[in-house]
Scaffold this active site. Structure first.
Site, mmCIF file in Angstrom:
data_model
loop_
_atom_site.group_PDB
_atom_site.id
_atom_site.type_symbol
_atom_site.label_atom_id
_atom_site.label_comp_id
_atom_site.label_asym_id
_atom_site.label_seq_id
_atom_site.Cartn_x
_atom_site.Cartn_y
_atom_site.Cartn_z
ATOM 1 N N ARG A 1 48.491 83.711 107.415
ATOM 2 C CA ARG A 1 49.685 84.559 107.217
ATOM 3 C C ARG A 1 50.608 84.510 108.432
ATOM 4 N NH1 ARG A 1 49.238 88.603 102.842
ATOM 5 N NH2 ARG A 1 47.165 88.360 101.958
ATOM 6 N N CYS B 1 59.069 72.672 108.290
ATOM 7 C CA CYS B 1 58.228 73.677 107.636
ATOM 8 C C CYS B 1 58.169 73.464 106.126
ATOM 9 C CB CYS B 1 58.703 75.085 107.980
ATOM 10 S SG CYS B 1 60.417 75.402 107.598
ATOM 11 N N TYR C 1 48.823 76.073 104.766
ATOM 12 C CA TYR C 1 48.941 77.110 105.797
ATOM 13 C C TYR C 1 47.598 77.314 106.498
ATOM 14 C CZ TYR C 1 53.429 78.298 103.671
ATOM 15 O OH TYR C 1 54.714 78.246 103.187
#
Length: 184
Positions: free
Chosen positions: A137, A154, A123
């Site tokens: 985030r 994803c 991420y």
């Protein structure tokens, strides 16, 4: 064909072709798959265990749209998705309609589409790649908002330590997808 949500009188359905989304539900080795197609391309690939839950999810994602079940029209898309799940190295070459996201989400999704099969990214690295070094985030939220599972991969995003983290469609499915991709 089954009309599950109209948003307008049925007589207006033909006039509102641009507001219509065709969908179909099939089976795969990781569960039921729902694919939905707008006039532009695939706007949703949802994965789950319950067809009714998938239909409700589709309705929540596209409020006000006319959702029409059309298995005959989407048979080839369902076959391509099931084939991709089994042999991901062959790719998933379907036209996508990614308009249903914010500009930030669309940037994340475009970047996800560039991650090769068999590779993963964290991420944090994905956030840096799109020019948002403190946006891990926000990247995770964009991944969670993705309605086009597999088409926007994803499942290839992992934690900084390389471990699996949340996946909208379930960690076991994410693990299975990554395993198949790693063995190509």
């Amino acid at each position: 064909m089954n009309l599950i949500q109209t948003g307008m009188p049925v007589a207006a359905c033909n006039v509102a072709a641009l507001g219509t989304i065709a969908y179909a539900i099939g089976e795969s080795s990781i569960g039921k798959i729902l694919t939905a197609h707008s006039h532009i391309g695939v706007c949703a690939i949802l994965i789950g265990s319950d067809a009714d839950a998938l239909e409700r999810d589709l309705g929540h994602r596209f409020p006000g749209k006319i959702l029409v079940e059309d298995e005959a029209a989407l048979r080839d898309d369902l076959a391509a998705i099931a084939r991709f799940i089994e042999t991901p190295g062959g790719g998933l070459d379907l036209p996508l309609d990614m308009r249903h996201g914010t500009p930030f989400q669309q940037r994340v999704w475009d970047t996800l589409r560039s991650i090769p099969c068999g590779a993963t990214i964290t991420y944090t690295a994905l956030a840096r790649h799109i020019g948002q070094p403190n946006g891990a985030r926000a990247v995770a939220r964009a991944c969670a908002a993705n309605a086009i599972a597999l088409g926007i991969p994803c499942h290839r995003v992992v934690r900084a330590a390389g471990t699996l983290s949340g996946y909208r469609w379930g960690l076991e499915r994410k693990r299975a997808l990554l395993y198949k991709e790693a063995t190509i």
